[in-house]
Design an enzyme around this catalytic site. Structure first.
Site, PDB file in Angstrom:
ATOM      1  N   ASN A   1       0.812  -1.232   0.000  1.00  0.00           N
ATOM      2  CA  ASN A   1       0.000   0.000   0.000  1.00  0.00           C
ATOM      3  C   ASN A   1       0.836   1.268   0.000  1.00  0.00           C
ATOM      4  O   ASN A   1       0.307   2.368  -0.195  1.00  0.00           O
ATOM      5  CB  ASN A   1      -0.903  -0.043   1.249  1.00  0.00           C
ATOM      6  CG  ASN A   1      -1.849   1.122   1.358  1.00  0.00           C
ATOM      7  OD1 ASN A   1      -2.659   1.342   0.465  1.00  0.00           O
ATOM      8  ND2 ASN A   1      -1.737   1.878   2.434  1.00  0.00           N
TER       9      ASN A   1
ATOM     10  N   SER B   1      -3.169   0.624  -6.182  1.00  0.00           N
ATOM     11  CA  SER B   1      -2.794   1.436  -7.339  1.00  0.00           C
ATOM     12  C   SER B   1      -3.573   2.750  -7.256  1.00  0.00           C
ATOM     13  O   SER B   1      -3.707   3.322  -6.165  1.00  0.00           O
ATOM     14  CB  SER B   1      -3.100   0.642  -8.618  1.00  0.00           C
ATOM     15  OG  SER B   1      -2.855   1.403  -9.752  1.00  0.00           O
TER      16      SER B   1
ATOM     17  N   TYR C   1       3.422   9.743 -11.135  1.00  0.00           N
ATOM     18  CA  TYR C   1       2.497   8.941 -10.323  1.00  0.00           C
ATOM     19  C   TYR C   1       1.634   8.054 -11.222  1.00  0.00           C
ATOM     20  O   TYR C   1       1.485   6.849 -10.969  1.00  0.00           O
ATOM     21  CB  TYR C   1       1.630   9.890  -9.491  1.00  0.00           C
ATOM     22  CG  TYR C   1       0.712   9.226  -8.500  1.00  0.00           C
ATOM     23  CD1 TYR C   1       1.196   8.745  -7.281  1.00  0.00           C
ATOM     24  CD2 TYR C   1      -0.651   9.092  -8.759  1.00  0.00           C
ATOM     25  CE1 TYR C   1       0.342   8.153  -6.352  1.00  0.00           C
ATOM     26  CE2 TYR C   1      -1.505   8.507  -7.842  1.00  0.00           C
ATOM     27  CZ  TYR C   1      -1.011   8.041  -6.641  1.00  0.00           C
ATOM     28  OH  TYR C   1      -1.849   7.458  -5.722  1.00  0.00           O
TER      29      TYR C   1
ATOM     30  N   LYS D   1       1.853   3.972 -11.231  1.00  0.00           N
ATOM     31  CA  LYS D   1       0.699   3.140 -10.864  1.00  0.00           C
ATOM     32  C   LYS D   1       0.268   2.248 -12.034  1.00  0.00           C
ATOM     33  O   LYS D   1      -0.201   1.132 -11.823  1.00  0.00           O
ATOM     34  CB  LYS D   1      -0.456   4.025 -10.383  1.00  0.00           C
ATOM     35  CG  LYS D   1      -0.165   4.771  -9.079  1.00  0.00           C
ATOM     36  CD  LYS D   1       0.030   3.838  -7.896  1.00  0.00           C
ATOM     37  CE  LYS D   1       0.000   4.589  -6.562  1.00  0.00           C
ATOM     38  NZ  LYS D   1       0.192   3.719  -5.400  1.00  0.00           N
TER      39      LYS D   1
ATOM     40  N   SER E   1      -6.475  11.420   2.914  1.00  0.00           N
ATOM     41  CA  SER E   1      -5.343  10.800   3.606  1.00  0.00           C
ATOM     42  C   SER E   1      -4.257  11.859   3.692  1.00  0.00           C
ATOM     43  O   SER E   1      -4.386  12.942   3.112  1.00  0.00           O
ATOM     44  CB  SER E   1      -4.824   9.597   2.806  1.00  0.00           C
ATOM     45  OG  SER E   1      -4.200  10.059   1.623  1.00  0.00           O
TER      46      SER E   1
HETATM   47  N1  LIG Z   1      -5.829   8.933  -0.920  1.00  0.00           N
HETATM   48  C1  LIG Z   1      -6.150   8.866  -2.192  1.00  0.00           C
HETATM   49  O1  LIG Z   1      -7.003   9.629  -2.678  1.00  0.00           O
HETATM   50  C2  LIG Z   1      -5.503   7.826  -3.065  1.00  0.00           C
HETATM   51  C3  LIG Z   1      -5.992   7.665  -4.366  1.00  0.00           C
HETATM   52  C4  LIG Z   1      -5.412   6.693  -5.170  1.00  0.00           C
HETATM   53  C5  LIG Z   1      -4.400   5.890  -4.682  1.00  0.00           C
HETATM   54  N2  LIG Z   1      -3.928   6.081  -3.406  1.00  0.00           N
HETATM   55  C6  LIG Z   1      -2.850   5.201  -2.936  1.00  0.00           C
HETATM   56  O2  LIG Z   1      -3.206   4.667  -1.679  1.00  0.00           O
HETATM   57  C7  LIG Z   1      -2.015   4.245  -0.996  1.00  0.00           C
HETATM   58  C8  LIG Z   1      -2.065   4.731   0.436  1.00  0.00           C
HETATM   59  O3  LIG Z   1      -1.953   6.142   0.434  1.00  0.00           O
HETATM   60  P1  LIG Z   1      -2.871   7.087   1.303  1.00  0.00           P
HETATM   61  O4  LIG Z   1      -3.648   7.925   0.384  1.00  0.00           O
HETATM   62  O5  LIG Z   1      -3.571   6.318   2.367  1.00  0.00           O
HETATM   63  O6  LIG Z   1      -1.782   8.080   1.925  1.00  0.00           O
HETATM   64  P2  LIG Z   1      -0.925   7.981   3.270  1.00  0.00           P
HETATM   65  O7  LIG Z   1      -1.809   7.896   4.444  1.00  0.00           O
HETATM   66  O8  LIG Z   1       0.031   9.111   3.186  1.00  0.00           O
HETATM   67  O9  LIG Z   1      -0.178   6.601   3.105  1.00  0.00           O
HETATM   68  C9  LIG Z   1       0.974   6.405   2.332  1.00  0.00           C
HETATM   69  C10 LIG Z   1       1.849   5.496   3.143  1.00  0.00           C
HETATM   70  O10 LIG Z   1       2.970   5.048   2.383  1.00  0.00           O
HETATM   71  C11 LIG Z   1       4.016   4.882   3.312  1.00  0.00           C
HETATM   72  N3  LIG Z   1       5.277   4.843   2.611  1.00  0.00           N
HETATM   73  C12 LIG Z   1       5.758   5.706   1.690  1.00  0.00           C
HETATM   74  N4  LIG Z   1       6.992   5.350   1.313  1.00  0.00           N
HETATM   75  C13 LIG Z   1       7.302   4.231   2.019  1.00  0.00           C
HETATM   76  C14 LIG Z   1       8.443   3.397   2.088  1.00  0.00           C
HETATM   77  N5  LIG Z   1       9.540   3.634   1.333  1.00  0.00           N
HETATM   78  N6  LIG Z   1       8.422   2.324   2.921  1.00  0.00           N
HETATM   79  C15 LIG Z   1       7.336   2.086   3.687  1.00  0.00           C
HETATM   80  N7  LIG Z   1       6.240   2.838   3.667  1.00  0.00           N
HETATM   81  C16 LIG Z   1       6.217   3.907   2.846  1.00  0.00           C
HETATM   82  C17 LIG Z   1       3.889   6.088   4.225  1.00  0.00           C
HETATM   83  O11 LIG Z   1       4.481   5.847   5.490  1.00  0.00           O
HETATM   84  P3  LIG Z   1       5.914   6.480   5.898  1.00  0.00           P
HETATM   85  O12 LIG Z   1       6.018   7.807   5.190  1.00  0.00           O
HETATM   86  O13 LIG Z   1       5.865   6.581   7.366  1.00  0.00           O
HETATM   87  O14 LIG Z   1       6.911   5.476   5.416  1.00  0.00           O
HETATM   88  C18 LIG Z   1       2.383   6.179   4.388  1.00  0.00           C
HETATM   89  O15 LIG Z   1       1.930   5.469   5.506  1.00  0.00           O
HETATM   90  C19 LIG Z   1      -0.855   4.824  -1.807  1.00  0.00           C
HETATM   91  O16 LIG Z   1      -0.280   3.803  -2.597  1.00  0.00           O
HETATM   92  C20 LIG Z   1      -1.525   5.873  -2.690  1.00  0.00           C
HETATM   93  O17 LIG Z   1      -0.797   6.120  -3.870  1.00  0.00           O
HETATM   94  C21 LIG Z   1      -4.467   7.022  -2.594  1.00  0.00           C
END
Ligand SMILES: NC(=O)c1ccc[n+]([C@@H]2O[C@H](COP(=O)([O-])OP(=O)(O)OC[C@H]3O[C@@H](n4cnc5c(N)ncnc54)[C@H](OP(=O)(O)O)[C@@H]3O)[C@@H](O)[C@H]2O)c1
Length: 271
Positions: free
Chosen positions: A69, A149, A164, A168, A199
């Site tokens: 994730n 993704s 990005y 993805k 998020s």
């Molecule tokens: N929110 C949206 O609208 C949305 C839409 C489409 C896709 N997504 C995807 O959903 C997933 C979760 O994101 P989120 O939106 O929930 O944002 P988020 O809360 O910021 O989560 C992203 C997470 O990735 C972790 N991360 C980043 N680099 C890392 C690394 N090298 N090793 C381990 N952990 C790492 C971060 O933790 P640390 O920084 O502490 O390592 C953080 O907990 C992501 O893949 C994002 O691209 C989100």
């Protein structure tokens, strides 16, 4: 959201990995059944992934589901002050694209694609052990890797950043290939492609379009951005996760589930 949902719905242990201990502990503290266990780890480090897998192996012996994730964003697409409706000159666009460090661009795919590849490799030995669990159901719910993704992987309108979207899209294909590669071993691979969910990573995007709060009430978003007129909620994300992890989704392998409130349907896409 996913970890809380798994905790609330019967998972024995939910390990969450990330680089920041405080953030992990804060997430774990919200588990109503107390099953979320933080492990500080970086998915772009083999040593870090190996240490996490060794600890989980010692404590649990197997894993039923690995959710890759982790995500990172990248240099923006449009120079400040410009947008799709107010496009920059080609010179300004070229200068802006050139100005970003190569490492900032490649880091996005490094986390999404490379990180998922090595996460899968680190946890395959624990996933395969889930197939021989004494109490497995019949028909079995085979273990799986799920990757997060994004709708951006299909969206040709460059709303998310180019790095990005490309990362993805690469992740989608990696997961389809893993689904085929791992099928003979009884290990599945599926993808969740979210649209707007509030998020830490998405806060900037929400602010940019003027959304207050979590945006989950109907009417919070204009139809032109999301036909459902709202962001995804915790229930939306947990529902998709539980479907894939549980009995209902046991026959699903190699699939990408969009959870975007219909956003892709009103954008130029390649779905
Ligand atoms: N929110 C949206 O609208 C949305 C839409 C489409 C896709 N997504 C995807 O959903 C997933 C979760 O994101 P989120 O939106 O929930 O944002 P988020 O809360 O910021 O989560 C992203 C997470 O990735 C972790 N991360 C980043 N680099 C890392 C690394 N090298 N090793 C381990 N952990 C790492 C971060 O933790 P640390 O920084 O502490 O390592 C953080 O907990 C992501 O893949 C994002 O691209 C989100």
């Amino acid at each position: 959201m996913m970890a809380r949902g798994l905790d609330a719905n019967g998972a024995a242990r939910v390990y969450i990995l990330g680089r920041r201990e405080k953030t992990l502990q804060s997430a774990a503290s919200k588990a109503i059944n107390g099953t979320i266990i933080p492990i500080v780890a970086d998915v772009t480090s083999k040593d870090s992934l190996a240490a996490a897998a060794a600890r989980i192996s010692a404590e649990s012996g197997h894993v039923d589901v690995v959710i890759a994730n982790a995500g990172a964003t990248s240099p923006g697409t449009y120079p400040p002050g410009s947008s799709p409706s107010n496009p920059p000159t080609i010179e300004a666009l070229a200068e802006y694209m050139w100005s970003a460090d190569i490492s900032a661009f490649t880091n996005v795919a490094h986390v999404a694609v490379t990180g998922t590849y090595y996460t899968a490799a680190a946890f395959l030995p624990l996933l395969i052990k889930a197939n021989s669990k004494a109490n497995r159901s019949n028909p079995p719910i085979h273990p799986q890797i799920i990757a997060t993704s994004s709708v951006a992987s299909f969206n040709r309108t460059p709303a998310a950043t180019l790095a990005y979207a490309a990362a993805k899209a690469g992740l989608n294909h990696l997961m389809k290939s893993l689904s085929t590669l791992l099928a003979p071993y009884g290990i599945r691979a599926n993808v969740i492609a979210p649209g707007f969910y509030l998020s830490e990573l998405a806060t900037g995007a929400f602010k940019k379009i003027g959304i207050q709060g979590d945006g989950t009430q109907e009417g919070d978003f204009p139809y032109a951005l999301v036909p459902a007129k709202r962001a995804g909620s915790e229930e939306d994300m947990v529902g998709v996760t539980l479907f894939l992890c549980g009995r209902s989704g046991a026959y699903v392998n190699g699939t990408i589930i969009l959870s975007d409130g219909g956003r892709l349907g009103i954008q130029q896409g390649t779905y």
